[in-house]
Motif scaffolding. Structure first.
Motif, PDB file in Angstrom:
ATOM      1  N   PHE A 263      -7.299  37.766 112.401  1.00 20.73           N
ATOM      2  CA  PHE A 263      -7.093  37.392 111.001  1.00 20.73           C
ATOM      3  C   PHE A 263      -5.657  36.955 110.721  1.00 20.73           C
ATOM      4  CE2 PHE A 263     -10.900  40.008 110.705  1.00 20.73           C
ATOM      5  CZ  PHE A 263     -11.690  39.219 109.893  1.00 20.73           C
ATOM      6  N   GLY A 264      -4.708  37.673 111.234  1.00 18.94           N
ATOM      7  CA  GLY A 264      -3.326  37.305 110.966  1.00 18.94           C
ATOM      8  C   GLY A 264      -2.936  37.597 109.526  1.00 18.94           C
ATOM      9  N   THR A 265      -1.831  37.028 109.104  1.00 22.66           N
ATOM     10  CA  THR A 265      -1.332  37.228 107.747  1.00 22.66           C
ATOM     11  C   THR A 265      -2.228  36.510 106.750  1.00 22.66           C
ATOM     12  OG1 THR A 265       0.933  37.377 108.582  1.00 22.66           O
ATOM     13  CG2 THR A 265       0.665  36.916 106.239  1.00 22.66           C
ATOM     14  N   ASP A 266      -2.558  37.199 105.708  1.00 22.45           N
ATOM     15  CA  ASP A 266      -3.416  36.614 104.678  1.00 22.45           C
ATOM     16  C   ASP A 266      -2.668  35.459 104.002  1.00 22.45           C
ATOM     17  OD1 ASP A 266      -5.053  36.017 102.514  1.00 22.45           O
ATOM     18  OD2 ASP A 266      -5.601  38.113 102.187  1.00 22.45           O
ATOM     19  N   PRO A 267      -3.171  34.238 104.132  1.00 17.63           N
ATOM     20  CA  PRO A 267      -2.446  33.091 103.560  1.00 17.63           C
ATOM     21  C   PRO A 267      -2.459  33.054 102.038  1.00 17.63           C
ATOM     22  CG  PRO A 267      -4.581  32.394 104.400  1.00 17.63           C
ATOM     23  CD  PRO A 267      -4.421  33.825 104.798  1.00 17.63           C
ATOM     24  N   ARG A 268      -3.182  33.934 101.403  1.00 20.20           N
ATOM     25  CA  ARG A 268      -3.235  33.946  99.936  1.00 20.20           C
ATOM     26  C   ARG A 268      -2.158  34.837  99.326  1.00 20.20           C
ATOM     27  NH1 ARG A 268      -9.229  36.113  99.687  1.00 20.20           N
ATOM     28  NH2 ARG A 268      -8.172  37.534 101.146  1.00 20.20           N
ATOM     29  N   LEU A 269      -1.460  35.589 100.168  1.00 19.82           N
ATOM     30  CA  LEU A 269      -0.487  36.557  99.668  1.00 19.82           C
ATOM     31  C   LEU A 269       0.923  35.990  99.704  1.00 19.82           C
ATOM     32  CD1 LEU A 269      -1.756  39.832 101.375  1.00 19.82           C
ATOM     33  CD2 LEU A 269      -2.536  38.730  99.254  1.00 19.82           C
ATOM     34  N   THR A 270       1.763  36.572  98.885  1.00 21.09           N
ATOM     35  CA  THR A 270       3.171  36.198  98.852  1.00 21.09           C
ATOM     36  C   THR A 270       4.026  37.459  98.838  1.00 21.09           C
ATOM     37  OG1 THR A 270       4.748  34.684  97.802  1.00 21.09           O
ATOM     38  CG2 THR A 270       3.461  36.115  96.341  1.00 21.09           C
ATOM     39  N   ASP A 271       5.348  37.266  98.865  1.00 20.98           N
ATOM     40  CA  ASP A 271       6.280  38.401  98.890  1.00 20.98           C
ATOM     41  C   ASP A 271       7.191  38.333  97.667  1.00 20.98           C
ATOM     42  OD1 ASP A 271       7.883  40.508  99.523  1.00 20.98           O
ATOM     43  OD2 ASP A 271       9.027  39.452 101.075  1.00 20.98           O
ATOM     44  N   LEU A 272       6.935  39.225  96.729  1.00 20.04           N
ATOM     45  CA  LEU A 272       7.801  39.350  95.554  1.00 20.04           C
ATOM     46  C   LEU A 272       8.796  40.493  95.780  1.00 20.04           C
ATOM     47  CD1 LEU A 272       5.167  39.081  92.662  1.00 20.04           C
ATOM     48  CD2 LEU A 272       6.639  37.267  93.561  1.00 20.04           C
ATOM     49  N   THR A 273      10.003  40.292  95.349  1.00 27.97           N
ATOM     50  CA  THR A 273      11.003  41.367  95.373  1.00 27.97           C
ATOM     51  C   THR A 273      11.549  41.551  93.963  1.00 27.97           C
ATOM     52  OG1 THR A 273      12.877  39.899  95.838  1.00 27.97           O
ATOM     53  CG2 THR A 273      11.644  40.753  97.728  1.00 27.97           C
ATOM     54  N   MET A 274      11.852  42.803  93.617  1.00 32.02           N
ATOM     55  CA  MET A 274      12.379  43.093  92.282  1.00 32.02           C
ATOM     56  C   MET A 274      13.529  44.091  92.400  1.00 32.02           C
ATOM     57  SD  MET A 274      10.399  44.299  88.813  1.00 32.02           S
ATOM     58  CE  MET A 274       9.807  45.833  89.481  1.00 32.02           C
ATOM     59  N   GLY A 288      10.994  63.703  70.734  1.00 27.26           N
ATOM     60  CA  GLY A 288      11.229  63.794  72.168  1.00 27.26           C
ATOM     61  C   GLY A 288      11.064  62.476  72.897  1.00 27.26           C
ATOM     62  N   ILE A 289      11.185  61.341  72.202  1.00 29.03           N
ATOM     63  CA  ILE A 289      11.008  60.023  72.801  1.00 29.03           C
ATOM     64  C   ILE A 289      12.380  59.386  73.016  1.00 29.03           C
ATOM     65  CG2 ILE A 289       9.982  57.738  72.560  1.00 29.03           C
ATOM     66  CD1 ILE A 289       7.974  59.990  72.925  1.00 29.03           C
ATOM     67  N   ARG A 290      12.623  58.852  74.192  1.00 20.77           N
ATOM     68  CA  ARG A 290      13.838  58.128  74.492  1.00 20.77           C
ATOM     69  C   ARG A 290      13.553  56.633  74.516  1.00 20.77           C
ATOM     70  NH1 ARG A 290      16.990  61.163  79.458  1.00 20.77           N
ATOM     71  NH2 ARG A 290      17.653  63.014  78.282  1.00 20.77           N
ATOM     72  N   LYS A 291      14.513  55.868  74.057  1.00 19.98           N
ATOM     73  CA  LYS A 291      14.426  54.418  74.154  1.00 19.98           C
ATOM     74  C   LYS A 291      15.176  54.014  75.416  1.00 19.98           C
ATOM     75  CE  LYS A 291      14.521  52.143  70.415  1.00 19.98           C
ATOM     76  NZ  LYS A 291      13.129  51.651  70.461  1.00 19.98           N
ATOM     77  N   VAL A 292      14.461  53.319  76.301  1.00 22.59           N
ATOM     78  CA  VAL A 292      15.005  52.921  77.607  1.00 22.59           C
ATOM     79  C   VAL A 292      15.101  51.401  77.662  1.00 22.59           C
ATOM     80  CG1 VAL A 292      14.702  53.010  80.101  1.00 22.59           C
ATOM     81  CG2 VAL A 292      13.994  54.942  78.682  1.00 22.59           C
ATOM     82  N   THR A 293      16.224  50.926  78.163  1.00 22.96           N
ATOM     83  CA  THR A 293      16.426  49.482  78.370  1.00 22.96           C
ATOM     84  C   THR A 293      16.794  49.259  79.829  1.00 22.96           C
ATOM     85  OG1 THR A 293      17.212  49.173  76.103  1.00 22.96           O
ATOM     86  CG2 THR A 293      17.743  47.446  77.688  1.00 22.96           C
ATOM     87  N   VAL A 294      16.176  48.236  80.446  1.00 23.73           N
ATOM     88  CA  VAL A 294      16.446  47.915  81.837  1.00 23.73           C
ATOM     89  C   VAL A 294      16.351  46.410  82.022  1.00 23.73           C
ATOM     90  CG1 VAL A 294      14.022  48.238  82.487  1.00 23.73           C
ATOM     91  CG2 VAL A 294      15.794  48.365  84.243  1.00 23.73           C
ATOM     92  N   THR A 295      17.162  45.877  82.892  1.00 21.17           N
ATOM     93  CA  THR A 295      17.134  44.462  83.259  1.00 21.17           C
ATOM     94  C   THR A 295      16.665  44.349  84.708  1.00 21.17           C
ATOM     95  OG1 THR A 295      18.943  43.915  81.742  1.00 21.17           O
ATOM     96  CG2 THR A 295      18.505  42.362  83.524  1.00 21.17           C
ATOM     97  N   VAL A 296      15.665  43.526  84.918  1.00 24.01           N
ATOM     98  CA  VAL A 296      15.108  43.350  86.268  1.00 24.01           C
ATOM     99  C   VAL A 296      15.150  41.879  86.646  1.00 24.01           C
ATOM    100  CG1 VAL A 296      13.622  45.378  86.085  1.00 24.01           C
ATOM    101  CG2 VAL A 296      12.735  43.123  85.449  1.00 24.01           C
ATOM    102  N   THR A 297      15.271  41.613  87.948  1.00 20.28           N
ATOM    103  CA  THR A 297      15.218  40.250  88.499  1.00 20.28           C
ATOM    104  C   THR A 297      14.136  40.214  89.568  1.00 20.28           C
ATOM    105  OG1 THR A 297      17.570  39.863  88.068  1.00 20.28           O
ATOM    106  CG2 THR A 297      16.489  38.446  89.708  1.00 20.28           C
ATOM    107  N   VAL A 298      13.253  39.236  89.455  1.00 19.48           N
ATOM    108  CA  VAL A 298      12.143  39.078  90.406  1.00 19.48           C
ATOM    109  C   VAL A 298      12.331  37.762  91.155  1.00 19.48           C
ATOM    110  CG1 VAL A 298       9.653  38.980  90.712  1.00 19.48           C
ATOM    111  CG2 VAL A 298      10.636  40.335  88.858  1.00 19.48           C
ATOM    112  N   VAL A 299      12.211  37.815  92.477  1.00 20.51           N
ATOM    113  CA  VAL A 299      12.315  36.634  93.344  1.00 20.51           C
ATOM    114  C   VAL A 299      11.007  36.478  94.117  1.00 20.51           C
ATOM    115  CG1 VAL A 299      13.573  35.538  95.241  1.00 20.51           C
ATOM    116  CG2 VAL A 299      14.804  36.957  93.575  1.00 20.51           C
ATOM    117  N   ASN A 300      10.534  35.250  94.194  1.00 21.52           N
ATOM    118  CA  ASN A 300       9.339  34.950  94.994  1.00 21.52           C
ATOM    119  C   ASN A 300       9.791  34.386  96.342  1.00 21.52           C
ATOM    120  OD1 ASN A 300       6.911  34.248  96.104  1.00 21.52           O
ATOM    121  ND2 ASN A 300       6.315  32.812  94.490  1.00 21.52           N
ATOM    122  N   ARG A 301       9.674  35.162  97.379  1.00 19.52           N
ATOM    123  CA  ARG A 301      10.084  34.737  98.715  1.00 19.52           C
ATOM    124  C   ARG A 301       8.999  33.948  99.451  1.00 19.52           C
ATOM    125  NH1 ARG A 301      13.360  40.048 101.062  1.00 19.52           N
ATOM    126  NH2 ARG A 301      15.133  39.907  99.601  1.00 19.52           N
TER     127      ARG A 301
END
Length: 396
Positions: A263-274, A288-301
């Motif tokens: 089968f090998g590597t599934d050609p339908r899949l990709t590699d995302l990194t965050m 008891g609720i906290r407000k959370v802020t975060v910045t994320v970067t996603v790359v499609n390899r």
């Protein structure tokens, strides 16, 4: 006839009369007839003897008188005798020799009802529960409700070994918890008519976890539709890679003769990194609720472009509140809800800032995961799932 010939023949008849006249006694018609038959036979013998003497004596006499020297005899010539006409019936045409030939192979066409009624010997099931037996098996008719050998598909028929007779092919399975081991098997009949297992065409194994269907071809080939994984336990139906592989009998066993071998590597899949940065968690409010802020970067390899980039993971403990999450299009997937935002081509990247509420009493910190969703809103696994997920451990 010459005078010596007359003398010889006359003498023979005289001796005949002298010998047999005293023993003739009239005894009725039957006795006379028997005597006549005997005399006819004896007369024939005597006459034949007389003729032989008549021929031999003159020839011998001439040879004795004619001893004059002469030229050497000519070489003898071999004379081929003419074939005599036979009075026996002409011989019949002999049947073709059966030396070295085999009798016709038994018909191996076995119906479904015959298979279900017979005690069969199957090929052993690897790493199977004890209930998946292989000796003296009585197949169940599907669906699979228990961990016992079950007839899933077939039978189909073809001459698999080229002996001129038909063999039978079926797909059988035995349940291994949520999944099943499967085998495509070939059956034939022995000389006594009993069903025998010819062999396993193909079976599930590590790296080839499923067989969904099969077909037979002219020439005795068997095509099997196989998959690298078997959908179960929450695995979507569309996830497996599927291939057609072809098998044929080589005189001893079935071997693959066509189609992919791995089968090998599934050609339908990709590699995302965050990656995540600038994580800010405010103090808990009265609830008891906290407000959370975060910045994320996603790359499609790559190697596949992402039609829809989604985020999931925080819905178990958090609630989106403002920022980029305001334009989420929620898509319900198996196991949760995803926030779908944009497309992401191979090599491209996107940066988002998310704000959400998180209970201070939660047992675990919030987790974010970037996922690949196609145009049919099906999600796909990642080639390297460990780098497309972040855990906001600084949020306590």
């Amino acid at each position: 006839m010459t005078e010596p010939d007359d003398i010889l023949i006359g003498g023979e008849f005289a001796e005949f009369r002298t010998a047999y006249t005293p023993v003739v006694h009239p005894a009725g018609t039957a006795a006379v007839r028997r005597t006549v038959r005997r005399r006819r036979r004896r007369t024939a013998v005597v006459t034949a003897a007389a003729v032989v003497l008549a021929v031999v004596i003159p020839v011998g006499a001439n040879a004795a008188l004619d001893r004059r020297p002469g030229p050497p005899p000519a070489p003898a010539q071999t004379v081929t005798p003419a074939p005599s006409e036979s009075t026996s019936p002409p011989p019949s045409t002999p049947p073709p020799s059966t030396a070295g030939s085999t009798s016709a192979a038994p018909d191996g066409r076995i119906t479904r009802s015959q298979l279900l009624a017979a005690q069969l010997d199957l090929v052993s099931w690897p790493d199977a529960p004890k209930t998946c037996v292989s000796d003296d098996v009585r197949l169940r008719s599907g669906p699979q409700d228990e961990s016992v050998p079950t007839l899933l598909a077939g039978p189909e028929y073809a001459d698999l070994d080229g002996d001129g007779a038909t063999e039978t092919v079926v797909l059988v399975a035995c349940r291994y918890g949520e999944a099943s081991g499967k085998q495509v098997l070939a059956f034939d009949r022995g000389g006594d008519g009993r069903i025998i297992t010819m062999g396993r065409v193909v079976g599930t194994r590590e790296g080839m976890d499923d067989i969904t269907e099969f077909s037979v071809r002219d020439g005795g080939e068997v095509r099997a539709h196989v998959a690298d994984i078997q959908p179960c336990c929450g695995t979507p139906e569309w996830t497996p890679q599927r291939q057609w592989r072809t098998y044929a009998w080589n005189g001893e066993r079935f071997r693959q003769v066509d189609g992919p071998t791995k089968f090998g590597t599934d050609p339908r899949l990709t590699d995302l990194t965050m990656t995540a940065r600038d994580v800010v968690a405010g103090p808990p409010d009265k609830k008891g609720i906290r407000k959370v802020t975060v910045t994320v970067t996603v790359v499609n390899r790559g190697p596949v472009s992402v039609r829809q980039l989604g985020f999931t993971g925080w819905y178990d403990y958090t609630r989106p509140n403002g920022s980029a999450l305001d334009r989420c299009r929620n898509v319900r997937l198996d196991g949760g809800i995803a926030c779908v935002l944009d497309t992401l081509s191979v090599g491209a990247s996107r940066t988002y800032t998310f704000t959400f509420d998180h209970p201070a009493t939660a047992d675990e910190p919030p987790t974010l995961r970037a996922i690949h969703i196609d145009s049919q809103e099906r999600y796909w696994n990642d080639l390297n799932w460990k780098d497309n997920e972040v855990e906001l451990t600084s949020v306590g």
